[in-house]
Design an enzyme around this catalytic site. Structure first.
Site, PDB file in Angstrom:
ATOM      1  N   LYS A  55      37.015 -36.212  10.435  1.00  0.00           N
ATOM      2  CA  LYS A  55      36.098 -35.703  11.459  1.00  0.00           C
ATOM      3  C   LYS A  55      35.523 -36.859  12.281  1.00  0.00           C
ATOM      4  O   LYS A  55      35.208 -37.915  11.719  1.00  0.00           O
ATOM      5  CB  LYS A  55      34.972 -34.927  10.771  1.00  0.00           C
ATOM      6  CG  LYS A  55      34.023 -34.201  11.719  1.00  0.00           C
ATOM      7  CD  LYS A  55      32.962 -33.421  10.933  1.00  0.00           C
ATOM      8  CE  LYS A  55      32.076 -32.581  11.843  1.00  0.00           C
ATOM      9  NZ  LYS A  55      31.092 -31.768  11.099  1.00  0.00           N
TER      10      LYS A  55
ATOM     11  N   SER B   7      30.692 -26.851  12.582  1.00  0.00           N
ATOM     12  CA  SER B   7      31.063 -27.867  13.543  1.00  0.00           C
ATOM     13  C   SER B   7      32.395 -28.563  13.258  1.00  0.00           C
ATOM     14  O   SER B   7      32.977 -29.142  14.166  1.00  0.00           O
ATOM     15  CB  SER B   7      29.965 -28.923  13.616  1.00  0.00           C
ATOM     16  OG  SER B   7      29.882 -29.653  12.406  1.00  0.00           O
TER      17      SER B   7
ATOM     18  N   SER C 160      28.988 -26.313   8.109  1.00  0.00           N
ATOM     19  CA  SER C 160      29.975 -26.880   9.039  1.00  0.00           C
ATOM     20  C   SER C 160      31.339 -27.192   8.445  1.00  0.00           C
ATOM     21  O   SER C 160      32.272 -27.497   9.187  1.00  0.00           O
ATOM     22  CB  SER C 160      29.416 -28.143   9.695  1.00  0.00           C
ATOM     23  OG  SER C 160      28.549 -27.806  10.753  1.00  0.00           O
TER      24      SER C 160
END
Lengths: 109, 486
Positions: free
Chosen positions: B74, B149, B173
């Site tokens: 990420k 997210s 997330s």
């Protein structure tokens, strides 16, 4: 109405009860906001605060606050000198640097 | 010699690597081609460095637990020498000077971090629509969001363009995008994985975790990452543990709690029916269902959006245009340097949360909001403590709905926030949570993945993975592939 749909319907399009001073808060946060953003953020944050209001239904007398869910106390480490990142590596990420320093606009007249 | 096969688990790939049926470089080449073919439709990746990765692959030590396994990271997690932006304009041009501890440990286990995954800016969002790069599409329906997210991390695993990825979970997330994309996502217990090198959103809630195609794989990644780190004083010293050790054991004697507050009317019917069927399946595998209550569930969203924004407003103060990232060319003095840099660098959702966080921490409001929220957080945590005296795990939907369409919630932040209702209490309580595929729901004529959420007591990851694995092996959901990708 079901509990969950009641929950979701808490977001009404009515004017929120809460009003906040967006320009003042933005200044505290060192954030420039446009007139458009002031107009949008005010009611949106007001409605979020309306939702948050439901916490007031709860009796919290005598309840200790939780800052961290998994509590750890007095974390200490050995006071040993270790290598840090090279100055050059750090300064390479700066938007403006000179002579091994960060450069900012003039602070004092 | 065999070729790269999309959707092969880490466990299976490891066997192929060790038996020399495929080399680490061939694996990367195959992955590179698959990404080139598929990712333009999806947009999971914001960057990748196959040149460096192939060099590392050439000397990969296959005897290590993750030797030669490529992992996507990420964009909020530091990989030394790679760009890092947290999907924000304010960090344009920033290069991570060091590895996050989680990444360093993956490397030590032999893994190769090769790509960066799209996300909501600073992990603020549930749809990846807040990315400064571009939106990521849900592999199951390209007109829909992948969740967020960690949307890029989930969409890549679900489209076979990554074997596994890292995400971060502050209020769901990892689990929510895993649910919406139909893959496995694990949020470890707070303190299990070091947060050093993760760009902070809300420090008392953030936790790094894996997104994978199987439950076992998430255990393999956690094995590599977990443990005390001197650089994160909230990481905990615990005995070494093999998180896959319980995998393969049956569920006899385990009690699973069904929280009545999570099963009220109003959720998407296909989500409800899939989760109900999953509970029946768990019971048929030997688990004993127990009805439980988590009475403060309805306050979780309120508490979360006070605590998370308060912490975020403090954490994001460091982005000031002085030490890293972007600086506004309009700045005339120090104050305008801060204000203009932040105005130009932050997206709308980030600004909204900074202002809300500033409000709840400001003089005169602190007690009414922040302190009160911290006290209600205690009540939420006690709900779980209480429940875990009766049950081994709690089962619920991960999200009350499947993937929604682009733009459906962007005008109403509260609507977006309320979609996190089933995941955020986990972070407030600091416990661990797993989302895994449990069926499909028909939403406006499209068949979309549904996620089952399993919550465990603090440091109970091994038990969660045992339950998740048993369910996974008894069902076919994790083998379904998005039709749109051919």
């Amino acid at each position: 109405m079901s509990e969950l749909s009641k929950f979701f319907n808490q977001m009404s399009t009515d004017s929120p009860h809460h009003t906040i001073d967006v320009p003042y808060l933005a200044r505290l946060a060192r954030l420039e906001v446009t007139p458009e953003e002031i107009e949008i953020f005010g009611p949106q944050i007001g409605r979020i605060l309306d939702h948050v209001e439901q916490m007031n239904k709860l009796d919290i007398t005598g309840i200790e606050p939780t800052a961290h869910a998994i509590t750890v106390f007095d974390v200490i480490r050995e006071d040993a000198v270790t290598e840090s990142l090279p100055k050059k590596t750090i300064l390479e990420n700066a938007p403006h640097n000179a002579n091994g320093l960060f450069v900012v606009p003039k602070v004092l007249d | 010699m065999s070729a790269f096969t999309p959707y092969q688990s880490i466990a299976a790939t490891r066997r192929l690597l060790r038996s020399k049926e495929i080399s680490p470089v061939e694996l990367l080449e195959g992955l590179e081609q698959h990404i080139a073919a598929i990712d333009p439709q999806i947009g999971s990746y914001v960057g990748r460095d196959f040149e460096t990765a192939k060099k590392e692959a050439a000397t990969a030590d296959l005897s290590r637990p993750l030797g030669g396994i490529p992992i996507g990271i990420k964009d909020a997690i530091s990989v030394a020498g790679q760009p890092l932006q947290s999907a924000s304009k304010i960090l344009e041009g920033y290069t991570a000077p060091y590895d996050a501890t989680a990444v360093a440990r993956l490397r030590a286990a032999g893994a190769i971090p090769f790509g960066r995954m799209n996300m909501d800016e600073f992990a603020m969002g549930s749809s990846t629509e807040n990315s400064a790069y571009f939106p990521t599409r849900n592999p199951w329906a390209l007109d829909r969001i992948p969740g967020g997210s960690s949307g890029g991390s989930a969409a890549a695993v679900a489209s076979g363009t990554a074997l596994a990825t890292l995400g971060s979970d502050t209020g769901g997330s990892i689990r929510q995008p895993a649910s919406l994309c139909g893959c496995v996502g694990l949020k470890p217990t707070y303190g299990r994985v070091s947060r050093y090198g993760l760009i902070a959103f809300a420090s008392s809630l953030d936790q790094i975790g894996p997104l994978t195609s199987t439950v076992e794989d998430s255990g393999l990644l956690l094995n590599a990452m977990a443990g005390k780190d001197a650089h994160d004083s909230t990481s905990l010293e615990l005995p070494d543990e093999d998180f896959t050790a319980e995998i393969g054991r049956d569920l006899k004697g385990l009690r699973i709690g069904i929280p009545k507050e999570y099963f009220v009317d109003g959720m998407e019917p296909g989500v409800r029916s899939s989760v109900d069927a999953a509970i029946k399946q768990l019971v048929s595998l030997g688990a004993e269902p127990v009805e439980i209550s988590l009475p403060h569930t309805e306050y979780a969203v309120a508490v979360y959006y006070i605590i998370a924004t308060a912490e975020a407003s403090a954490n994001l103060a460091r982005f000031d245009g002085v030490r890293y990232g972007k600086r506004s060319p309009e700045a005339k003095d120090l104050l305008s340097l801060y204000e203009k840099t932040r105005a130009e660098g932050f997206g709308r959702e980030v600004k909204r949360r900074i202002i809300l966080g500033t409000y709840v921490l400001s003089s005169g409001y602190y007690d009414a909001y922040y302190l009160r929220a911290q006290k209600v957080r205690t009540l939420i945590r006690r709900d779980f403590d209480q429940a875990f005296t009766k049950v081994d795990a709690i089962v619920s939907p991960t999200s009350p709905e499947t993937a929604f369409r682009f733009g459906e919630k962007t005008d109403d932040p509260l609507k977006m926030y309320l979609a996190d209702i089933f995941t955020i209490a986990t972070n407030l309580a600091g416990i661990c949570g797993l989302s895994l595929p449990c069926g499909f729901s028909n939403r406006d004529g499209e068949e979309l993945p549904v996620g089952l959420q399993l919550l465990g007591r603090p440091f109970g990851e091994s038990r969660l993975l045992r339950i998740g694995h048993a369910y996974e092996q008894a069902t076919k959901w994790h083998k379904q592939r998005p039709p749109v990708l051919g």
